[in-house]
Design an enzyme around this catalytic site. Structure first.
Site, PDB file in Angstrom:
ATOM      1  N   HIS A 194       0.806  -1.238   0.000  1.00  0.00           N
ATOM      2  CA  HIS A 194       0.000   0.000   0.000  1.00  0.00           C
ATOM      3  C   HIS A 194       0.827   1.270   0.000  1.00  0.00           C
ATOM      4  CE1 HIS A 194      -3.942  -1.887   0.975  1.00  0.00           C
ATOM      5  NE2 HIS A 194      -3.176  -2.803   1.534  1.00  0.00           N
ATOM      6  N   ARG A 223      -5.424  11.777   6.150  1.00  0.00           N
ATOM      7  CA  ARG A 223      -4.399  11.962   7.163  1.00  0.00           C
ATOM      8  C   ARG A 223      -3.495  13.137   6.780  1.00  0.00           C
ATOM      9  NH1 ARG A 223      -3.915   8.147  11.502  1.00  0.00           N
ATOM     10  NH2 ARG A 223      -1.981   9.263  11.935  1.00  0.00           N
ATOM     11  N   LYS A 239       1.000  14.412   1.150  1.00  0.00           N
ATOM     12  CA  LYS A 239      -0.368  14.706   0.698  1.00  0.00           C
ATOM     13  C   LYS A 239      -0.580  16.202   0.467  1.00  0.00           C
ATOM     14  CE  LYS A 239      -2.239  10.711   3.247  1.00  0.00           C
ATOM     15  NZ  LYS A 239      -2.946   9.875   2.244  1.00  0.00           N
TER      16      LYS A 239
HETATM   17  C1  26W Z   1       4.123   0.666   9.991  1.00  0.00           C
HETATM   18  C2  26W Z   1       3.513   1.992   9.830  1.00  0.00           C
HETATM   19  C3  26W Z   1       2.539   2.032   8.740  1.00  0.00           C
HETATM   20  C4  26W Z   1       1.197   2.122   9.039  1.00  0.00           C
HETATM   21  C5  26W Z   1       0.264   2.158   8.023  1.00  0.00           C
HETATM   22  C6  26W Z   1       2.948   1.963   7.434  1.00  0.00           C
HETATM   23  C7  26W Z   1       2.030   1.994   6.430  1.00  0.00           C
HETATM   24  C8  26W Z   1       0.696   2.097   6.720  1.00  0.00           C
HETATM   25  C9  26W Z   1      -0.327   2.084   5.616  1.00  0.00           C
HETATM   26  C10 26W Z   1       0.097   1.157   4.513  1.00  0.00           C
HETATM   27  C11 26W Z   1      -0.598   3.439   5.106  1.00  0.00           C
HETATM   28  C12 26W Z   1      -1.834   3.466   4.267  1.00  0.00           C
HETATM   29  O1  26W Z   1      -2.929   3.509   4.774  1.00  0.00           O
HETATM   30  N1  26W Z   1      -1.664   3.489   2.952  1.00  0.00           N
HETATM   31  C13 26W Z   1      -2.765   3.853   2.089  1.00  0.00           C
HETATM   32  O2  26W Z   1      -3.444   2.698   1.644  1.00  0.00           O
HETATM   33  C14 26W Z   1      -4.602   3.058   0.907  1.00  0.00           C
HETATM   34  C15 26W Z   1      -5.348   1.797   0.576  1.00  0.00           C
HETATM   35  O3  26W Z   1      -4.665   1.049  -0.366  1.00  0.00           O
HETATM   36  C16 26W Z   1      -4.224   3.852  -0.335  1.00  0.00           C
HETATM   37  O4  26W Z   1      -5.394   4.268  -0.973  1.00  0.00           O
HETATM   38  C17 26W Z   1      -3.381   5.059   0.050  1.00  0.00           C
HETATM   39  O5  26W Z   1      -2.912   5.711  -1.114  1.00  0.00           O
HETATM   40  C18 26W Z   1      -2.229   4.643   0.926  1.00  0.00           C
HETATM   41  O6  26W Z   1      -1.533   5.781   1.410  1.00  0.00           O
END
Ligand code: 26W
Length: 817
Positions: free
Chosen positions: A361, A553, A558
Site C-alpha cells: 500500500h 491523514r 499529501k
Molecule cells: C508501519 C507503519 C505504517 C502504518 C500504516 C505503514 C504503512 C501504513 C499504511 C500502509 C498506510 C496506508 O494507509 N496506505 C494507504 O493505503 C490506501 C489503501 O490502499 C491507499 O489508498 C493510500 O494511497 C495509501 O496511502
C-alpha cells in the site's frame, strides 16, 4: 432478482426484544431510558437477527467445502454499523417504524453510536470496504483483526493545536454488534527458547515460549447487501493467563514470565497511530505476532474441522496480507507445519507459498517495515531460525539466476546487512507469497519498476495490479440518500449492487431539469454540513460558495500545505489587488496528524490560525472561509463527502499509492483537482480530461527534478505571488503579537529543501484553481461535469476490486445461500 429483505423480521417480537434488552441488559425502563440506552438495546436486538445468520453461514456445508479468503489486517476502519446494516438487511423502513411506535426516532438513535475507529486511514478503511463487498457478492470470507481497547485517538484543538485523547470505542456498556466467541480462544506464546528433540533419528526443533497469553475472539457480523450471508470480522483481544505460566517458571524463565503479566494486558490496548511511518517498537511486533498467530491457528482449525488435509490448504484457504503488518504469519505457518505437524520443510514451503498473497500500500521508504534481528530473536526465537532458512534457500535461487552477482544478493536478501541487522518484511512477503499486488495501475507499475524490479525479473508472473475501490452502499446509498433517490428514480435501484449501471445517468448530463435536481441535492448536502459547522464550531458557511474539500491523514506528501499556500495567495490577492475577483470559497479540511509527527501538527496549527483570521476579516467580504473540522472519522466523512464540490487530491506524483477519498468524492459528484498520482490517473481515464482538473509535475518529471538538484528558492524568487503567500507565514499576520509562530512550514519549504516539491507545483495548482473558479460561474456546465463524475466512476466500486482479486489472484467462487 433477489428479495431485498432476507432476515425474518416480525415487528412485535423485535419491539419485545428491544424492551427486554432495555431492562435485562441495560437495567433501565422505557420511561427512564436515555437515547443511548435505546440505541444499545436496539443494537442488541438487531445483532440477534444477524448472529443467527452468522452461525448458519459458519455451519453451511457448501461454504465449508468452498475456498475462502482470510483477510488479515491490523486495521479495520469499519465506522458505525447500525445504519449500514439496516440498509444491507433491507429493514431500514421497518425499524424506523418499529422504533417510532416506541417513541424513538431512528435517525437520532443512530447518532448515539460511536465510530469503531480501529484503523488509521486508507488501509484500514479499504479493509472495511472489502469485507462489505465480499459479503455482498457472497464470497466465503473471514476478516481477521485486533480488538483494540482504544481505537485511533480522538482529536480536538486547543488554541489551534491538536490535542489527543483516548478513544474508548466500546464504552462501558460494550459494543452491541459484537459477540464473544470464548470457545474459539487460542493461546499465544512469546519469548522463551528453542529445544532440540530427537524423533526416530530425526532432529526436531521445538519452541518453548517463556510467556503465554490468551487470544479471545470477538465476532462482528458483516452483513451482505441484499443477501442473508453474514461473514465474521473476527477481532482478537489479548487477555492474560493468570498468574503466569508454570512451565516457564519451572524452566527458569521466571523473569520473562513476570513480563507476561505486564505485557499481556497491553498487547491489544491501543492502535498505533502512525500512518506511513514505522517506528520499530517491541509492543507493535507483539501485536503483529499475536494477530498473525491467532488468525493462522483459527484458519487451520476451520480447515481441519471441515475434514480437509493439510496438503489441501491452498485449495480451500487463501490468506491475504494487508500490507506487511501480518507478515510473521508466514514463518508461523511454517513453524506449525514443520515443528508441530512434523511435515518436511519442502512440502511445508510449497503449501505455505501457495497460500499467502500480499498487498503493498505504500512506496514511502519510511513506511517499509524492517524489524531488528535481535528483537525477533528475543521475542520469537524459532521464527528467526525459520526466516534464516527461508532466506538461505531463497538466496540460492538468486545465485542461480545471477551467478556471482553479490550486489543482487545483498539487495534481495530478507536480512539487511549492517551493524544492526534487520529483517525486511516486504522481501519476506514477496518470497513467501504466490501473488503480490499494488493498489492502482500507476502504483503497481512503480512497484514493478522501482520497488521490486529484481523480484519481477525472478518471478515474472507474481506481481499484479488491483485498483482499489469503495463500497457504494456506505459511500453513496447510505451517506447520500438524496442523490441515491434521484439516481434510483432514473435508473432503478440495482446500481447499489452493480455500480457500472450508473453510466446510464450520463444520458441526463445535459438535461436541465436533472441538472437542477442534482444541484439541489448537492445544496441540501452542503446545508447539512453547514448546519454541523454552525452547531459545533459556530462558523457560518454560505452554501452558494464552492465547497473545496481536503480530507485525509495529515502528511507532507499529501500536501495540505500546498492547499494552505493557495488559500494564502487568495487572501493576498483579495487584500492587495482591487481587480481580483473570485467565487466565494469554503475550504474544508479534516485530518489527524500522528502524535509524534511534529511538522504535520504545525501545519494543522497554521491552518487553524489562518482560519481564525480569514474567517473574521471584514475586508474580504466573506469571499473566503476556512474550516478545519476536528476529529476526522468515518461518520464525519459521511457528512462531508456528499457536500463536496471540489475534491483535493494533490499529493506529489508517485507518492500516493491509490487514494480512496478521491473515489468517494467523485462518486458523490465532486470535481477533482489532482496530480497524476495514484488512482487519480484512472479517475481521469474514466471521467474524461474535461471533467477533472489535473495539474503539476508527473512522476518522471518529479524524478528528473530531484535528480537535477531541486532548489525551492528558484521558485520562491521567480514567482511574486508565491513569495508573497509564503511571507505571510513569517510575520505575526495570523498570530498577532507573536512573530514567527507559523515558521515551521515556511522553513521546511525553503531551508528544509521542500522534499515534496510544493513550490514547484504551486503555479500550476493556482492556475487549475482559476479554471475551477471560471467553470463554477457557469452553473449548467458545472452541473454537467458533476453528473458525469457520478455517472462514470462505477469502476471504483470495491465490488469490482474484489472480483479482480477473485479472478486474478484468489481463484474462488461465490456461494449463494
Ligand atoms: C508501519 C507503519 C505504517 C502504518 C500504516 C505503514 C504503512 C501504513 C499504511 C500502509 C498506510 C496506508 O494507509 N496506505 C494507504 O493505503 C490506501 C489503501 O490502499 C491507499 O489508498 C493510500 O494511497 C495509501 O496511502
Amino acid at each position: 432478482m433477489k428479495p431485498t429483505q432476507q432476515i425474518q423480521f416480525d415487528k412485535a417480537s423485535f419491539q419485545t426484544s428491544v424492551k427486554k434488552h432495555l431492562s435485562s441488559t441495560y437495567a433501565t425502563t422505557i420511561e427512564k431510558a436515555s437515547s443511548r440506552a435505546w440505541y444499545l438495546a436496539m443494537g442488541r436486538a438487531l445483532a440477534e437477527l444477524t448472529t443467527f445468520d452468522l452461525l448458519e453461514t459458519e455451519q453451511d456445508e457448501r461454504i465449508r467445502n468452498a475456498k475462502s479468503v482470510n483477510y488479515l489486517s491490523l486495521e479495520f476502519l469499519i465506522g458505525r454499523l447500525t445504519g449500514n446494516n439496516l440498509i444491507s438487511i433491507g429493514l431500514y423502513e421497518e425499524v424506523t417504524q418499529a422504533m417510532g411506535e416506541l417513541g424513538q426516532s431512528l435517525t437520532d438513535l443512530l447518532e448515539e453510536e460511536r465510530d469503531p475507529s480501529l484503523g488509521n486511514g486508507g488501509l484500514g478503511r479499504l479493509a472495511a470496504c472489502f469485507m462489505d463487498s465480499l459479503a455482498a457478492q457472497e464470497f466465503p470470507t473471514v476478516g481477521y483483526g485486533l480488538h483494540y481497547e482504544y481505537g485511533l485517538f480522538k482529536q480536538s484543538f486547543e488554541q489551534g493545536h491538536q490535542k489527543e485523547a483516548p478513544d474508548a470505542w466500546c464504552g462501558v456498556e460494550g459494543y452491541p454488534w459484537e459477540i464473544a466467541r470464548p470457545d474459539l480462544a487460542q493461546e499465544i506464546g512469546f519469548y522463551g527458547h528453542v529445544e532440540v528433540v530427537q524423533d526416530n533419528g530425526r532432529e526436531l526443533r521445538r519452541w518453548v515460549p517463556g510467556m503465554v497469553v490468551k487470544a479471545m475472539p470477538w465476532d462482528i457480523p458483516i452483513v451482505g447487501y441484499q443477501s442473508n450471508t453474514v461473514y465474521p470480522l473476527r477481532l482478537w483481544e489479548c487477555q492474560a493467563i493468570a498468574p503466569f505460566s508454570l512451565e516457564s517458571f519451572n524452566n527458569g524463565n521466571y523473569f520473562e514470565a513476570q513480563h507476561a503479566l505486564i505485557d499481556a494486558g497491553n498487547i491489544t490496548k491501543v492502535l498505533y497511530p502512525n500512518d506511513n511511518h514505522e517506528k520499530g517498537k517491541t509492543l507493535r511486533l507483539m501485536q503483529q505476532y499475536f494477530h498473525s498467530a491467532a488468525s493462522v491457528r483459527d484458519i487451520l482449525r476451520r480447515h481441519e474441522e471441515a475434514g480437509h488435509t493439510l496438503a489441501s490448504l491452498p485449495k480451500y484457504e487463501t490468506i491475504q496480507l494487508n500490507d506487511t503488518h501480518p507478515t510473521i504469519a508466514i514463518p508461523e505457518l511454517m513453524r506449525i507445519f514443520v515443528d508441530e505437524k512434523g511435515m518436511g520443510w519442502d512440502e511445508a514451503w510449497v503449501i505455505c507459498s501457495k497460500t499467502f498473497a500480499y498487498t503493498n500500500h505504500t512506496l514511502l521508504p519510511e513506511a517499509l517495515e524492517t524489524w531488528s534481528e535481535s528483537l525477533i530473536q528475543r521475542l520469537l526465537p524459532r521464527h528467526m531460525e525459520i526466516i534464516y532458512q527461508i532466506n538461505h534457500l531463497f538466496l540460492k535461487e538468486v545465485r542461480a539466476k545471477w551467478p556471482g552477482d553479490v550486489s543482487k544478493q545483498r539487495k534481495l536478501s530478507i536480512i539487511q546487512e549492517g551493524f544492526h541487522r534487520m529483517v525486511r518484511m516486504a522481501n519476506l512477503c514477496v518470497v513467501g507469497s504466490y501473488a503480490v499486488n499494488g493498489v492502482a495501475a500507476l502504483h503497481s507499475d512503480l512497484v514493478k519498476r522501482d520497488l521490486f524490479p529484481e523480484f519481477h525479473e525472478l518471478y515474472p508472473t507474481r506481481l499484479h495490479n488491483v485498483t482499489n475501490g469503495v463500497t457504494p452502499r456506505r459511500w453513496l446509498k447510505f451517506c447520500n440518500p438524496g442523490l441515491s433517490q434521484l439516481i434510483t428514480d432514473k435508473i432503478g435501484k440495482q446500481w447499489a449492487a452493480d455500480l457500472d449501471q450508473l453510466e446510464a445517468i450520463s444520458q441526463f448530463a445535459d438535461d436541465t431539469e436533472f441538472q437542477q435536481q442534482f444541484m439541489a441535492v448537492k445544496k441540501a448536502n452542503k446545508q447539512r454540513l453547514a448546519d454541523w459547522v454552525q452547531d459545533n464550531m459556530n462558523i457560518e458557511l454560505d452554501t452558494n460558495a464552492i465547497f473545496d474539500v481536503q480530507i485525509k491523514r495529515l502528511h507532507e506528501y499529501k500536501r495540505q500545505h500546498l492547499n494552505m499556500l493557495h488559500i494564502l495567495s487568495l487572501y493576498h490577492r483579495l487584500l492587495n489587488d482591487a481587480d481580483f475577483d473570485m467565487v466565494p470559497r469554503v475550504f474544508i479540511f479534516a485530518a489527524k496528524a500522528a502524535p509524534g509527527y511534529h511538522l504535520a501538527k504545525e501545519i494543522i496549527y497554521a491552518i487553524n490560525k489562518i482560519a481564525e483570521k480569514v474567517n473574521n476579516d471584514p475586508r474580504i467580504n466573506n469571499k473566503l472561509k476556512v474550516v478545519f473540522l476536528p476529529d476526522y472519522r468515518v461518520s464525519m466523512a459521511e457528512i462531508i463527502i456528499p457536500a463536496a464540490d471540489v475534491s483535493e487530491q494533490i499529493s506529489t506524483a508517485g507518492k500516493e499509492a491509490s487514494g480512496t477519498g478521491n473515489m468517494k468524492m467523485a462518486l458523490n459528484g465532486a470535481l477533482t483537482i489532482g496530480t497524476m498520482d495514484g488512482a487519480n490517473v484512472e479517475i481521469r481515464e474514466e471521467v474524461g480530461d474535461e471533467n477533472i482538473y489535473i495539474f503539476g509535475l508527473e512522476v518522471d518529471e518529479v524524478e528528473r527534478l530531484h535528480a537535477s538538484g531541486y532548489n525551492p528558492y528558484l521558485y520562491y524568487n521567480a514567482d511574486p505571488l508565491l513569495k508573497a503567500s509564503l511571507e505571510l507565514l513569517v510575520g505575526d499576520e495570523f498570530t498577532p503579537g507573536e512573530v514567527g509562530k507559523l515558521r515551521s512550514t515556511y522553513d521546511s519549504l525553503l531551508d528544509g529543501g521542500d522534499p515534496y516539491l510544493v513550490l514547484a507545483d504551486f503555479a500550476a495548482y493556482v492556475e487549475a484553481h482559476e479554471a475551477i473558479d471560471a467553470q463554477y460561474r457557469d452553473q449548467q456546465g458545472w452541473a454537467k461535469k458533476a453528473i458525469l463524475n457520478t455517472a462514470l466512476v462505477g469502476k471504483f466500486s470495491s465490488d469490482r476490486s474484489i472480483r479482480d482479486y477473485v479472478n486474478n489472484i484468489w481463484q474462488l467462487e461465490s456461494v449463494k445461500r
